[in-house]
Scaffold this active site. Structure first.
Site, PDB file in Angstrom:
ATOM      1  N   ASP A  49       0.838  -1.207   0.000  1.00 49.72           N
ATOM      2  CA  ASP A  49       0.000   0.000   0.000  1.00 49.72           C
ATOM      3  C   ASP A  49       0.874   1.259   0.000  1.00 49.72           C
ATOM      4  O   ASP A  49       0.366   2.375  -0.096  1.00 49.72           O
ATOM      5  CB  ASP A  49      -1.015  -0.006   1.153  1.00 49.72           C
ATOM      6  CG  ASP A  49      -0.361  -0.008   2.519  1.00 49.72           C
ATOM      7  OD1 ASP A  49       0.881  -0.118   2.603  1.00 49.72           O
ATOM      8  OD2 ASP A  49      -1.106   0.087   3.525  1.00 49.72           O
ATOM      9  N   SER A  50       2.204   1.067   0.037  1.00 55.84           N
ATOM     10  CA  SER A  50       3.118   2.193  -0.187  1.00 55.84           C
ATOM     11  C   SER A  50       2.837   2.839  -1.542  1.00 55.84           C
ATOM     12  O   SER A  50       3.263   3.963  -1.793  1.00 55.84           O
ATOM     13  CB  SER A  50       4.575   1.715  -0.129  1.00 55.84           C
ATOM     14  OG  SER A  50       4.766   0.597  -0.977  1.00 55.84           O
ATOM     15  N   ASP A  88      -1.069  -6.145  -0.076  1.00 60.06           N
ATOM     16  CA  ASP A  88      -1.413  -5.478   1.184  1.00 60.06           C
ATOM     17  C   ASP A  88      -2.920  -5.271   1.308  1.00 60.06           C
ATOM     18  O   ASP A  88      -3.556  -4.789   0.354  1.00 60.06           O
ATOM     19  CB  ASP A  88      -0.763  -4.089   1.232  1.00 60.06           C
ATOM     20  CG  ASP A  88       0.497  -4.063   2.065  1.00 60.06           C
ATOM     21  OD1 ASP A  88       0.732  -5.015   2.839  1.00 60.06           O
ATOM     22  OD2 ASP A  88       1.244  -3.080   1.946  1.00 60.06           O
ATOM     23  N   LYS A 118      -1.098  -9.377   2.951  1.00 56.39           N
ATOM     24  CA  LYS A 118      -0.316  -8.901   4.105  1.00 56.39           C
ATOM     25  C   LYS A 118      -1.191  -7.956   4.897  1.00 56.39           C
ATOM     26  O   LYS A 118      -1.944  -7.167   4.316  1.00 56.39           O
ATOM     27  CB  LYS A 118       0.957  -8.194   3.640  1.00 56.39           C
ATOM     28  CG  LYS A 118       1.742  -7.546   4.800  1.00 56.39           C
ATOM     29  CD  LYS A 118       3.164  -7.191   4.424  1.00 56.39           C
ATOM     30  CE  LYS A 118       3.328  -5.862   3.734  1.00 56.39           C
ATOM     31  NZ  LYS A 118       2.823  -4.701   4.508  1.00 56.39           N
ATOM     32  N   GLU A 120      -1.089  -5.436   8.675  1.00 53.04           N
ATOM     33  CA  GLU A 120      -0.255  -4.862   9.729  1.00 53.04           C
ATOM     34  C   GLU A 120      -0.839  -5.155  11.113  1.00 53.04           C
ATOM     35  O   GLU A 120      -2.069  -5.093  11.281  1.00 53.04           O
ATOM     36  CB  GLU A 120      -0.125  -3.341   9.525  1.00 53.04           C
ATOM     37  CG  GLU A 120       0.595  -2.982   8.232  1.00 53.04           C
ATOM     38  CD  GLU A 120       0.793  -1.480   8.052  1.00 53.04           C
ATOM     39  OE1 GLU A 120       0.561  -0.707   9.017  1.00 53.04           O
ATOM     40  OE2 GLU A 120       1.180  -1.086   6.943  1.00 53.04           O
ATOM     41  N   GLU A 187       9.545  -4.221  10.239  1.00 51.49           N
ATOM     42  CA  GLU A 187       9.957  -2.926   9.663  1.00 51.49           C
ATOM     43  C   GLU A 187      10.478  -1.982  10.740  1.00 51.49           C
ATOM     44  O   GLU A 187       9.913  -1.915  11.848  1.00 51.49           O
ATOM     45  CB  GLU A 187       8.765  -2.274   8.932  1.00 51.49           C
ATOM     46  CG  GLU A 187       9.130  -0.897   8.372  1.00 51.49           C
ATOM     47  CD  GLU A 187       8.139  -0.335   7.355  1.00 51.49           C
ATOM     48  OE1 GLU A 187       7.169  -1.039   6.993  1.00 51.49           O
ATOM     49  OE2 GLU A 187       8.351   0.819   6.936  1.00 51.49           O
TER      50      GLU A 187
HETATM   51  O1  KIV Z   1       3.553  -1.044   1.636  1.00 55.51           O
HETATM   52  C1  KIV Z   1       4.668  -1.563   1.459  1.00 55.51           C
HETATM   53  O2  KIV Z   1       5.291  -1.424   0.398  1.00 55.51           O
HETATM   54  C2  KIV Z   1       5.220  -2.352   2.551  1.00 55.51           C
HETATM   55  C3  KIV Z   1       6.653  -2.763   2.472  1.00 55.51           C
HETATM   56  C4  KIV Z   1       7.568  -1.643   2.324  1.00 55.51           C
HETATM   57  C5  KIV Z   1       7.017  -3.691   3.556  1.00 55.51           C
HETATM   58  O3  KIV Z   1       4.533  -2.641   3.469  1.00 55.51           O
END
Ligand code: KIV
Length: 277
Positions: A49-50, A88, A118, A120, A187
């Protein structure tokens, strides 16, 4: 013409079995062409989600939606054929309840074909992870610095310096492993703690600002290529300066257009060749 070899994708089980073996290579991907370039080099592609910050210019990842993630994950799946693709779950799409998490994770899996999701969180997400895993959705956990909680954490800062934080992060790692996650991203966490956790839990740890002792490493692709300049964390290593290369190429294109030297006859249909002097 060479025949393209279609290889079987790396599975979350393959990743899980890499614990304490050869380091697991992970990069983020958000688009089909980038996924195509990275595919043969990595074990896992993370549709992070970056992308909210890197592609959409958002200040945090909090505004990213499930539909954005599904759109980009579909593109990454179409662009790759070998890597294990993990997506994510964005902020607000899983924290409410295990059922909400299942409903949204199932959409990701069904609409993109990705191998897992994924999310958090540590101990507070253990019930949700167990709920998803027991219903066929592989989960990669994410502990330590969790960007979706940036406001609660008071900014992007290294985690685990204070003894009570270290105790909590260690407990988070054990909780997500016990809940059935196939791996865990650690992280922005102080090195000795990331190292200790890696030695203690049975699932692979994927470090980002963690420790070289982690079972694998992940970075944001645009960061290593020098394509994202808004914010460069200490843990990023830059392997190329594509911003510089793009700047130079675009400068040359603009100059050609202004000088009318582009397009040339070879770029046009039916344009008479210039006559010899
Ligand atoms: O959102 C993302 O790209 C991430 C990674 C940097 C671990 O969670």
């Amino acid at each position: 013409m060479s025949k393209e070899i279609i290889t079987k994708r790396i599975t979350t089980r393959d990743i899980r079995l890499k614990k304490a073996g050869e380091p697991i290579v992970v990069l983020t991907a958000y688009t089909a062409p980038v996924a195509r370039l990275l595919d043969r080099h990595v074990d896992m592609l993370l549709v992070g989600d970056s992308l909210g910050m890197v592609l959409y210019g958002m200040e945090t990842t909090i505004g990213v939606t499930l539909d954005m993630m599904i759109g980009h994950a579909g593109a990454v799946m179409r662009g790759s054929q070998r890597a294990c693709v993990i997506v994510d779950l964005p902020f607000g799409s899983y924290q409410e309840s295990p059922r909400q998490a299942f409903r949204n994770a199932a959409r990701v899996m069904a609409e993109t074909g990705a191998a897992g999701v994924k999310l958090e969180g540590g101990g507070e997400m253990a019930e949700t992870i167990q709920f998803l895993v027991s219903r066929g959705i592989p989960v990669l956990a994410h502990i330590g610095l969790t960007p979706q909680a940036v406001h609660a954490m008071g900014g992007f800062r290294a985690q685990g310096r204070a003894e009570e934080d270290a105790v909590r992060i260690r407990a988070d790692a054990h909780a997500v492993a016990d809940a059935g996650a196939f791996g865990v991203v650690i992280e922005g966490t102080v090195e000795p703690l990331a190292r200790a956790i890696t030695g203690e839990i049975a699932i692979p740890t994927i470090g980002i600002g963690g420790s070289p002792a982690c079972d694998g490493q992940v970075l944001v692709t645009e960061d290593i290529l020098g394509l994202f300049g808004a914010f460069t964390p200490k843990f990023v290593k830059r392997y190329a300066d594509l911003s510089g290369a793009i700047d130079e190429a675009v400068e040359r294109y603009a100059a050609d257009v202004r000088a009318r030297s582009f397009p040339g006859p070879e770029h046009c249909f039916g344009m008479p060749k210039p006559t010899e002097p």
